[in-house]
Design an enzyme around this catalytic site. Structure first.
Site, mmCIF file in Angstrom:
data_model
loop_
_atom_site.group_PDB
_atom_site.id
_atom_site.type_symbol
_atom_site.label_atom_id
_atom_site.label_comp_id
_atom_site.label_asym_id
_atom_site.label_seq_id
_atom_site.Cartn_x
_atom_site.Cartn_y
_atom_site.Cartn_z
ATOM 1 N N HIS A 184 -9.230 3.488 -1.968
ATOM 2 C CA HIS A 184 -8.260 3.095 -1.284
ATOM 3 C C HIS A 184 -7.261 2.509 -2.598
ATOM 4 C CE1 HIS A 184 -3.765 2.035 0.336
ATOM 5 N NE2 HIS A 184 -4.512 1.042 1.157
ATOM 6 N N CYS A 188 1.290 -1.139 0.333
ATOM 7 C CA CYS A 188 -0.446 -0.184 0.339
ATOM 8 C C CYS A 188 0.621 1.311 0.123
ATOM 9 C CB CYS A 188 -1.192 0.248 1.492
ATOM 10 S SG CYS A 188 -1.295 -1.679 1.356
#
Ligand SMILES: [Zn+2]
Lengths: 388, 130
Positions: free
Chosen positions: A336, A87
């Protein structure tokens, strides 16, 4: 080292783009950034692309070349490099672009991030994301990503007695901000009740404590600061870039609810910029789960360990508070798309520093910070940006 | 997951065999073949753990990934083994019983099945100690 500035930014809308492909998304983000910098593609010297898992999500590797090709760079043969740190891929891509320009090796460099997550079944997405943790000794025994962050939350609440309602305020605040951001996946405000009554995912975390699955892409263009005004009237200077690592597995950490890599990267960034947390006007932190924002604002030094729940419930992280956190809506409300998140954070801070953030504008914003986490904290990238 | 990928770690997964650095005495589970403290001067040997430990933190997973034997809810925890290292594991107990500081011991159980091959993977889980 040369001073580096951001001269252009672009970002797609974040959300579930059923009708659009991976290629469509990054081409749009890149074109928006070029247009913003009033730059033609021929001026680009190199590209860095943050992407976590196109191999799992769209069965495509070799993303650097693919993106350069579809961005119209194939005949110019410029170097294009994929950067992966789960991420934190986007944050690291930005850092690589900054280093390339600072070193003098390149002049005009694109840092992009892209993730197309909705082309596979949700179960497949969840499993791919587990690859950001320790597959062998966390994933294989039944750990899920929400499960790992839930264990951070259990540890934190046990040590510091934060209430469940205080934790929920993170999501309420981020949805409030998301409702003021035209690129956000969720542009609806929610109430405390929405969070508290949502489905339990991994105790104590509920569905509204978790960031969603998102498609999206973002791109920024960096250049030497002394050339920046050729392209823009509002260059944004990169005041610091820092990156830190920690154990891949949560169970090997010194303290379960402190991200030591955040502490390290934060301290290095402040030292490089010769600033303290008091100088920061707003920060984009990595709230993949509500508890992650709680830990982040403490580990970056915005409030003391164990106090972030009250700090949040008191409104200090909201627009108009002591330190507005995640004015974009954060990962929770803005969405996200993992590889794109770190670049979107830079996009948001640049908009704030230019005074272009509309209804979520922080008054008089001069200096902003981004904080991008890979996994449960095994990689952290922190950047500080400022008006010049 | 291929059979080889799981089979390779069978001694570790089935019998809690980790490693120990003879130079500094630090224990490792999951096993490491390089001591982060002693680096090149470390001397790593196998070590069988007692299987006793204490819960450091936990969660109750409500929705499990497809391949796990217990579809949920199940207790996932980080435990500290008595020899020092921490590991992630499932605890077989009533989710309401789970708490920080609870004493647990290892037991041998099914962990997952591979969807297509149907192969059942075994490994270590933990149960509360009375
Ligand atoms: Zn040693």
């Amino acid at each position: 080292m040369r001073d580096v500035a951001v001269i252009g930014v672009g970002c797609t809308k974040f959300g579930e783009h059923w009708e659009r492909s991976f290629r469509d998304l990054f081409v749009e983000a890149g074109a928006l950034a070029l247009e913003d910098a009033q730059l033609s593609g021929e001026k680009i010297d190199a590209m860095y692309v943050g992407n976590m898992s196109a191999g799992r999500f769209i069965e495509q590797e070799h993303i650097g070349a693919l993106i350069a090709d579809y961005a119209g760079m194939a005949t110019r043969h410029i170097p294009s490099t994929r950067v992966e740190a789960a991420c934190a891929s986007g944050g690291l891509a930005f850092r690589q672009a900054v280093i390339a320009v600072a070193s003098g090796m390149e002049d005009i460099v694109v840092a992009a991030g892209v993730e197309k997550m909705t082309d596979v079944e949700p179960g497949e997405t969840t499993d791919a994301l587990t690859g950001a943790a320790d597959r062998e000794w966390e994933g294989f025994v039944g750990a899920t990503f929400p499960g790992l962050y839930a264990m951070i939350a259990t540890d934190y609440m046990h040590k510091y007695h934060m209430t469940r309602e205080q934790l929920a305020q993170v999501a309420v605040k981020n949805h409030f901000n998301g409702a003021r951001n035209p690129i956000a996946q969720y542009q609806q405000e929610i109430t405390l009740d929405t969070v508290m009554k949502s489905t339990m995912v991994a105790e104590p975390l509920r569905l509204f404590d978790c960031s969603p699955i998102t498609d999206g892409a973002a791109a920024v263009i960096v250049a030497p600061l002394d050339r920046a005004r050729e392209f823009t009237d509002t260059p944004i200077k990169v005041l610091a870039t820092a990156q830190a690592s920690d154990t891949i597995a949560l169970h090997d950490r010194r303290d379960i609810s402190t991200l030591d890599a955040t502490v390290a990267a934060g301290q290095w960034a402040f030292k490089m910029a010769k600033l303290t947390h008091k100088d920061i006007d707003m920060v984009e932190v990595h709230d993949c789960f509500s508890i992650a924002e709680i830990c982040a604002i403490e580990d970056l030094g915005f409030c003391k360990k164990g106090t972030a729940g009250k700090f949040t419930a008191d409104g200090e992280t909201a627009l108009g508070g002591k330190i507005p956190v995640n004015t974009s809506g954060g990962l929770k409300a803005c969405g996200h798309p993992v590889g794109a998140t770190g670049i979107k954070q830079v996009f948001e801070i640049v908009q704030q520093l230019r005074g272009d953030a509309g209804r979520r504008q922080v008054d008089g914003a001069k200096i902003g910070m981004t904080h991008n986490v890979g996994g449960t904290g095994a990689t952290v990238a922190v950047h500080i940006l400022g008006r010049v | 997951m291929t059979v080889a990928r799981f089979w390779r770690k069978i001694p570790q997964r089935y019998n809690l065999i980790g490693t120990k650095c003879e130079t500094c005495g630090r224990h490792f589970f999951p096993p490491r073949t390089f001591c982060p403290d002693c680096r090149r001067t470390g001397k790593i040997v196998d070590h069988k753990f007692s299987g006793k430990g204490t819960v450091v933190t936990y969660t109750v997973i409500q929705t499990a990934p497809d391949q796990f034997i217990s579809p949920g809810p199940y207790v996932l925890a980080i435990i500290r083994l008595d020899e020092g290292p921490q590991m992630t594991t499932q605890i077989i107990c009533d989710p309401k019983e789970a708490k920080i500081g609870m004493r647990v011991k290892s037991t041998f159980r099914k962990i997952a099945t591979d969807g297509e091959s149907g192969i059942i993977h075994y490994g270590t889980k933990f149960v509360p100690v009375e």
